[in-house]
Design a protein around this motif. Structure first.
Motif, PDB file in Angstrom:
ATOM      1  N   VAL A 155       2.700  18.076  11.426  1.00 11.94           N
ATOM      2  CA  VAL A 155       2.400  19.697  11.713  1.00 11.94           C
ATOM      3  C   VAL A 155       3.189  20.162  12.904  1.00 11.94           C
ATOM      4  O   VAL A 155       3.958  21.000  12.982  1.00 11.94           O
ATOM      5  CB  VAL A 155       1.116  19.987  11.824  1.00 11.94           C
ATOM      6  CG1 VAL A 155       0.698  21.494  12.292  1.00 11.94           C
ATOM      7  CG2 VAL A 155       0.232  19.818  10.351  1.00 11.94           C
ATOM      8  N   ASP A 156       3.211  19.158  13.961  1.00 12.74           N
ATOM      9  CA  ASP A 156       3.760  19.637  15.367  1.00 12.74           C
ATOM     10  C   ASP A 156       5.304  19.684  15.280  1.00 12.74           C
ATOM     11  O   ASP A 156       5.977  20.527  15.517  1.00 12.74           O
ATOM     12  CB  ASP A 156       3.224  18.764  16.391  1.00 12.74           C
ATOM     13  CG  ASP A 156       3.924  19.130  18.010  1.00 12.74           C
ATOM     14  OD1 ASP A 156       3.631  20.105  18.113  1.00 12.74           O
ATOM     15  OD2 ASP A 156       4.536  18.181  18.144  1.00 12.74           O
TER      16      ASP A 156
ATOM     17  N   ARG B 178       6.272  22.748  13.095  1.00 10.65           N
ATOM     18  CA  ARG B 178       6.035  23.895  13.940  1.00 10.65           C
ATOM     19  C   ARG B 178       7.372  24.214  14.792  1.00 10.65           C
ATOM     20  O   ARG B 178       7.989  25.295  14.883  1.00 10.65           O
ATOM     21  CB  ARG B 178       4.884  24.117  14.891  1.00 10.65           C
ATOM     22  CG  ARG B 178       3.727  24.245  13.822  1.00 10.65           C
ATOM     23  CD  ARG B 178       2.288  24.689  14.758  1.00 10.65           C
ATOM     24  NE  ARG B 178       1.275  25.316  13.766  1.00 10.65           N
ATOM     25  CZ  ARG B 178       0.304  24.632  13.681  1.00 10.65           C
ATOM     26  NH1 ARG B 178       0.026  23.523  14.292  1.00 10.65           N
ATOM     27  NH2 ARG B 178      -0.613  25.133  13.030  1.00 10.65           N
TER      28      ARG B 178
ATOM     29  N   TYR C  87       2.956   8.219  10.554  1.00 12.98           N
ATOM     30  CA  TYR C  87       2.697   9.493  11.565  1.00 12.98           C
ATOM     31  C   TYR C  87       1.564  10.144  11.273  1.00 12.98           C
ATOM     32  O   TYR C  87       0.954  10.174  10.014  1.00 12.98           O
ATOM     33  CB  TYR C  87       3.955  10.499  11.402  1.00 12.98           C
ATOM     34  CG  TYR C  87       5.284   9.860  11.933  1.00 12.98           C
ATOM     35  CD1 TYR C  87       5.521   9.855  13.349  1.00 12.98           C
ATOM     36  CD2 TYR C  87       6.172   9.320  11.386  1.00 12.98           C
ATOM     37  CE1 TYR C  87       6.970   9.366  13.792  1.00 12.98           C
ATOM     38  CE2 TYR C  87       7.431   8.617  11.677  1.00 12.98           C
ATOM     39  CZ  TYR C  87       7.541   8.591  13.037  1.00 12.98           C
ATOM     40  OH  TYR C  87       8.865   8.272  13.344  1.00 12.98           O
ATOM     41  N   LEU C  88       0.645  10.311  12.302  1.00 14.11           N
ATOM     42  CA  LEU C  88      -0.648  11.203  11.821  1.00 14.11           C
ATOM     43  C   LEU C  88      -0.044  12.707  11.501  1.00 14.11           C
ATOM     44  O   LEU C  88       0.853  13.141  11.665  1.00 14.11           O
ATOM     45  CB  LEU C  88      -1.261  11.547  13.088  1.00 14.11           C
ATOM     46  CG  LEU C  88      -1.786  10.229  13.772  1.00 14.11           C
ATOM     47  CD1 LEU C  88      -2.415  10.426  15.244  1.00 14.11           C
ATOM     48  CD2 LEU C  88      -2.939   9.813  13.091  1.00 14.11           C
ATOM     49  N   LYS C  89      -0.987  13.239  10.644  1.00  6.62           N
ATOM     50  CA  LYS C  89      -0.798  14.514   9.914  1.00  6.62           C
ATOM     51  C   LYS C  89      -0.542  15.562  11.296  1.00  6.62           C
ATOM     52  O   LYS C  89       0.305  16.519  11.296  1.00  6.62           O
ATOM     53  CB  LYS C  89      -1.783  15.023   9.299  1.00  6.62           C
ATOM     54  CG  LYS C  89      -1.464  16.353   8.467  1.00  6.62           C
ATOM     55  CD  LYS C  89      -2.544  16.981   7.533  1.00  6.62           C
ATOM     56  CE  LYS C  89      -2.207  18.160   7.176  1.00  6.62           C
ATOM     57  NZ  LYS C  89      -3.127  18.597   6.116  1.00  6.62           N
ATOM     58  N   GLU C  90      -1.073  15.500  12.265  1.00  7.40           N
ATOM     59  CA  GLU C  90      -0.920  16.371  13.237  1.00  7.40           C
ATOM     60  C   GLU C  90       0.579  16.304  13.979  1.00  7.40           C
ATOM     61  O   GLU C  90       1.050  17.264  14.466  1.00  7.40           O
ATOM     62  CB  GLU C  90      -1.929  16.030  14.529  1.00  7.40           C
ATOM     63  CG  GLU C  90      -3.346  16.207  14.534  1.00  7.40           C
ATOM     64  CD  GLU C  90      -4.055  15.240  13.431  1.00  7.40           C
ATOM     65  OE1 GLU C  90      -3.605  13.981  13.488  1.00  7.40           O
ATOM     66  OE2 GLU C  90      -4.939  15.642  12.635  1.00  7.40           O
ATOM     67  N   GLU C  91       1.032  15.121  14.123  1.00  7.79           N
ATOM     68  CA  GLU C  91       2.424  14.853  14.488  1.00  7.79           C
ATOM     69  C   GLU C  91       3.263  15.497  13.637  1.00  7.79           C
ATOM     70  O   GLU C  91       4.174  16.218  14.031  1.00  7.79           O
ATOM     71  CB  GLU C  91       2.702  13.326  14.713  1.00  7.79           C
ATOM     72  CG  GLU C  91       1.930  12.654  15.587  1.00  7.79           C
ATOM     73  CD  GLU C  91       2.338  10.867  15.720  1.00  7.79           C
ATOM     74  OE1 GLU C  91       2.989  10.750  16.576  1.00  7.79           O
ATOM     75  OE2 GLU C  91       1.691  10.503  14.612  1.00  7.79           O
TER      76      GLU C  91
ATOM     77  N   LYS D 173      -0.861  16.177   3.459  1.00  2.08           N
ATOM     78  CA  LYS D 173      -0.028  15.131   4.264  1.00  2.08           C
ATOM     79  C   LYS D 173       1.308  14.505   3.533  1.00  2.08           C
ATOM     80  O   LYS D 173       2.414  14.584   4.033  1.00  2.08           O
ATOM     81  CB  LYS D 173      -0.843  14.001   4.923  1.00  2.08           C
ATOM     82  CG  LYS D 173       0.057  13.084   5.883  1.00  2.08           C
ATOM     83  CD  LYS D 173      -0.896  11.890   6.240  1.00  2.08           C
ATOM     84  CE  LYS D 173       0.168  10.936   7.293  1.00  2.08           C
ATOM     85  NZ  LYS D 173      -0.777   9.825   7.649  1.00  2.08           N
TER      86      LYS D 173
END
Length: 193
Positions: A27-28, A31, A21-25, A41
Protein backbone atom coordinates in the motif's frame (compact mmCIF):
# COMPACT_ATOMS: atom_id res chain seq x y z
CA UNK A 1 19.80 -12.43 -5.35
CA UNK A 2 18.74 -14.06 -2.11
CA UNK A 3 18.29 -11.13 0.27
CA UNK A 4 14.96 -9.37 -0.03
CA UNK A 5 15.32 -6.12 -1.98
CA UNK A 6 13.54 -2.91 -1.03
CA UNK A 7 10.32 -2.40 -2.94
CA UNK A 8 11.21 0.31 -5.45
CA UNK A 9 10.44 1.15 -9.08
CA UNK A 10 13.80 -0.38 -10.04
CA UNK A 11 12.52 -3.93 -9.40
CA UNK A 12 11.02 -6.00 -12.18
CA UNK A 13 7.72 -7.84 -11.70
CA UNK A 14 9.30 -11.31 -11.59
CA UNK A 15 11.77 -10.40 -8.85
CA UNK A 16 9.07 -8.55 -6.92
CA UNK A 17 6.76 -11.59 -7.02
CA UNK A 18 9.49 -13.90 -5.78
CA UNK A 19 9.73 -12.14 -2.40
CA UNK A 20 7.26 -11.66 0.42
CA UNK A 21 6.05 -8.13 1.23
CA UNK A 22 3.52 -7.11 3.86
CA UNK A 23 0.31 -5.55 2.61
CA UNK A 24 1.31 -2.32 4.39
CA UNK A 25 4.50 -2.20 2.30
CA UNK A 26 2.49 -2.76 -0.88
CA UNK A 27 0.00 0.00 0.00
CA UNK A 28 2.87 2.37 0.85
CA UNK A 29 4.48 1.69 -2.55
CA UNK A 30 1.14 2.30 -4.28
CA UNK A 31 0.65 5.63 -2.52
CA UNK A 32 4.17 6.81 -3.38
CA UNK A 33 3.65 5.88 -7.04
CA UNK A 34 0.03 7.05 -7.45
CA UNK A 35 -1.39 3.53 -7.83
CA UNK A 36 -4.82 2.64 -6.44
CA UNK A 37 -4.57 1.13 -2.94
CA UNK A 38 -7.95 -0.60 -2.83
CA UNK A 39 -8.42 -4.33 -3.02
CA UNK A 40 -6.93 -7.36 -1.37
CA UNK A 41 -3.26 -8.23 -1.14
CA UNK A 42 -3.33 -10.41 -4.25
CA UNK A 43 -4.98 -7.70 -6.36
CA UNK A 44 -2.51 -5.06 -5.15
CA UNK A 45 0.41 -7.42 -5.83
CA UNK A 46 -0.76 -7.94 -9.43
CA UNK A 47 -1.22 -4.18 -9.88
CA UNK A 48 2.33 -3.48 -8.65
CA UNK A 49 3.90 -6.26 -10.76
CA UNK A 50 2.14 -4.89 -13.86
CA UNK A 51 3.36 -1.38 -13.01
CA UNK A 52 6.96 -2.56 -12.51
CA UNK A 53 6.95 -4.41 -15.84
CA UNK A 54 5.09 -1.87 -18.00
CA UNK A 55 4.95 1.45 -16.16
CA UNK A 56 1.16 1.38 -16.65
CA UNK A 57 -1.20 2.13 -13.79
CA UNK A 58 -4.04 -0.39 -13.63
CA UNK A 59 -7.23 0.93 -12.14
CA UNK A 60 -8.77 -0.90 -9.21
CA UNK A 61 -11.30 -3.50 -10.26
CA UNK A 62 -14.69 -1.95 -10.09
CA UNK A 63 -17.11 -4.10 -8.19
CA UNK A 64 -20.47 -2.50 -8.21
CA UNK A 65 -22.90 -3.93 -5.76
CA UNK A 66 -26.54 -3.57 -6.30
CA UNK A 67 -28.49 -2.38 -3.32
CA UNK A 68 -29.94 -5.43 -1.68
CA UNK A 69 -33.20 -5.16 0.13
CA UNK A 70 -33.56 -8.01 2.48
CA UNK A 71 -37.01 -8.61 3.82
CA UNK A 72 -37.66 -10.63 6.90
CA UNK A 73 -35.27 -13.55 6.88
CA UNK A 74 -36.50 -17.08 7.29
CA UNK A 75 -35.02 -20.49 6.63
CA UNK A 76 -37.12 -20.67 3.43
CA UNK A 77 -35.90 -17.30 2.10
CA UNK A 78 -33.42 -17.42 -0.80
CA UNK A 79 -29.88 -16.12 -0.53
CA UNK A 80 -29.83 -12.97 -2.63
CA UNK A 81 -27.26 -12.10 -5.32
CA UNK A 82 -24.25 -10.03 -4.16
CA UNK A 83 -24.70 -11.30 -0.59
CA UNK A 84 -23.31 -8.95 2.08
CA UNK A 85 -22.62 -10.04 5.67
CA UNK A 86 -24.84 -7.49 7.39
CA UNK A 87 -26.01 -7.08 10.98
CA UNK A 88 -29.42 -8.33 9.90
CA UNK A 89 -27.85 -11.54 8.62
CA UNK A 90 -25.66 -11.87 11.71
CA UNK A 91 -28.72 -11.52 13.98
CA UNK A 92 -30.59 -14.17 11.95
CA UNK A 93 -27.75 -16.70 12.10
CA UNK A 94 -27.10 -16.04 15.80
CA UNK A 95 -30.79 -16.68 16.51
CA UNK A 96 -30.75 -19.96 14.54
CA UNK A 97 -27.23 -21.22 15.32
CA UNK A 98 -26.46 -19.67 18.67
CA UNK A 99 -24.27 -16.97 20.22
CA UNK A 100 -21.11 -18.74 19.04
CA UNK A 101 -21.94 -17.99 15.40
CA UNK A 102 -19.41 -16.00 13.37
CA UNK A 103 -19.01 -15.23 9.69
CA UNK A 104 -15.87 -17.32 9.15
CA UNK A 105 -14.16 -17.00 5.77
CA UNK A 106 -15.28 -20.40 4.45
CA UNK A 107 -18.92 -19.71 5.34
CA UNK A 108 -18.79 -16.23 3.78
CA UNK A 109 -17.49 -17.77 0.55
CA UNK A 110 -20.24 -20.39 0.67
CA UNK A 111 -22.93 -17.71 1.06
CA UNK A 112 -21.52 -15.60 -1.77
CA UNK A 113 -21.30 -18.54 -4.17
CA UNK A 114 -24.69 -20.08 -3.41
CA UNK A 115 -27.15 -17.45 -4.57
CA UNK A 116 -30.63 -18.92 -4.82
CA UNK A 117 -30.18 -21.55 -2.11
CA UNK A 118 -32.18 -21.14 1.08
CA UNK A 119 -31.00 -19.80 4.41
CA UNK A 120 -31.95 -23.21 5.82
CA UNK A 121 -29.37 -24.77 3.50
CA UNK A 122 -26.90 -22.11 4.64
CA UNK A 123 -27.40 -23.19 8.26
CA UNK A 124 -26.72 -26.82 7.27
CA UNK A 125 -23.61 -25.72 5.36
CA UNK A 126 -22.38 -23.78 8.42
CA UNK A 127 -22.56 -26.91 10.59
CA UNK A 128 -20.87 -28.97 7.88
CA UNK A 129 -18.04 -26.41 7.62
CA UNK A 130 -17.54 -26.59 11.40
CA UNK A 131 -17.38 -30.41 11.23
CA UNK A 132 -14.83 -30.33 8.42
CA UNK A 133 -12.76 -27.85 10.40
CA UNK A 134 -12.77 -30.20 13.42
CA UNK A 135 -11.71 -33.21 11.30
CA UNK A 136 -8.55 -31.73 9.92
CA UNK A 137 -6.93 -29.25 7.68
CA UNK A 138 -8.99 -26.52 6.19
CA UNK A 139 -7.75 -24.67 3.13
CA UNK A 140 -6.11 -21.34 3.88
CA UNK A 141 -6.26 -18.85 1.01
CA UNK A 142 -3.04 -17.75 -0.68
CA UNK A 143 -3.08 -14.25 0.81
CA UNK A 144 -2.76 -15.82 4.27
CA UNK A 145 0.73 -17.28 3.68
CA UNK A 146 1.78 -16.56 7.27
CA UNK A 147 -1.14 -18.57 8.69
CA UNK A 148 -0.39 -21.50 6.36
CA UNK A 149 3.30 -21.40 7.27
CA UNK A 150 2.63 -21.37 11.03
CA UNK A 151 0.09 -24.22 10.76
CA UNK A 152 2.51 -26.35 8.72
CA UNK A 153 5.41 -25.52 11.07
CA UNK A 154 3.49 -26.83 14.08
CA UNK A 155 2.29 -29.91 12.19
CA UNK A 156 5.95 -30.82 11.62
CA UNK A 157 7.44 -29.59 14.92
CA UNK A 158 5.53 -30.75 17.95
CA UNK A 159 6.71 -29.01 21.10
CA UNK A 160 8.24 -25.98 19.37
CA UNK A 161 7.05 -22.51 20.40
CA UNK A 162 5.25 -19.80 18.47
CA UNK A 163 8.42 -17.75 18.90
CA UNK A 164 10.34 -20.51 17.06
CA UNK A 165 7.73 -20.58 14.30
CA UNK A 166 7.87 -16.81 13.86
CA UNK A 167 11.68 -16.82 13.77
CA UNK A 168 11.58 -19.44 10.99
CA UNK A 169 8.83 -17.49 9.15
CA UNK A 170 10.92 -14.29 9.23
CA UNK A 171 13.89 -16.23 7.87
CA UNK A 172 11.77 -17.81 5.12
CA UNK A 173 10.17 -14.57 3.93
CA UNK A 174 13.60 -12.97 3.60
CA UNK A 175 14.52 -15.57 0.97
CA UNK A 176 13.67 -15.49 -2.70
CA UNK A 177 11.08 -18.05 -3.79
CA UNK A 178 8.01 -19.56 -2.20
CA UNK A 179 6.98 -18.99 1.42
CA UNK A 180 5.84 -22.52 2.30
CA UNK A 181 7.31 -24.23 5.35
CA UNK A 182 10.21 -26.62 4.77
CA UNK A 183 12.17 -28.61 7.35
CA UNK A 184 15.33 -26.75 6.24
CA UNK A 185 13.84 -23.51 7.63
CA UNK A 186 14.77 -24.76 11.11
CA UNK A 187 18.28 -23.48 10.38
CA UNK A 188 16.94 -20.10 11.48
CA UNK A 189 16.69 -21.41 15.06
CA UNK A 190 20.46 -21.93 15.15
CA UNK A 191 21.26 -18.40 13.94
CA UNK A 192 22.03 -15.66 16.42
CA UNK A 193 20.15 -12.40 15.80
Amino acid sequence: MSERPDLTKQLDGKTFRSFYYLKEELVDFCRKNNLPVSGGKLEITERIAHFLDTGEVLSASEKTRSTVRVGILSEDALIEPDFICSEKHRAFFKEKIGKGFSFNVVFQKWLKSNTGKTYGEAIEAYYQILEEKKKGKTTIDKQFEYNTYIRDFFADNEGKSLEDAIKCWKYKKSLQGHNRYEKSDLIALNKND
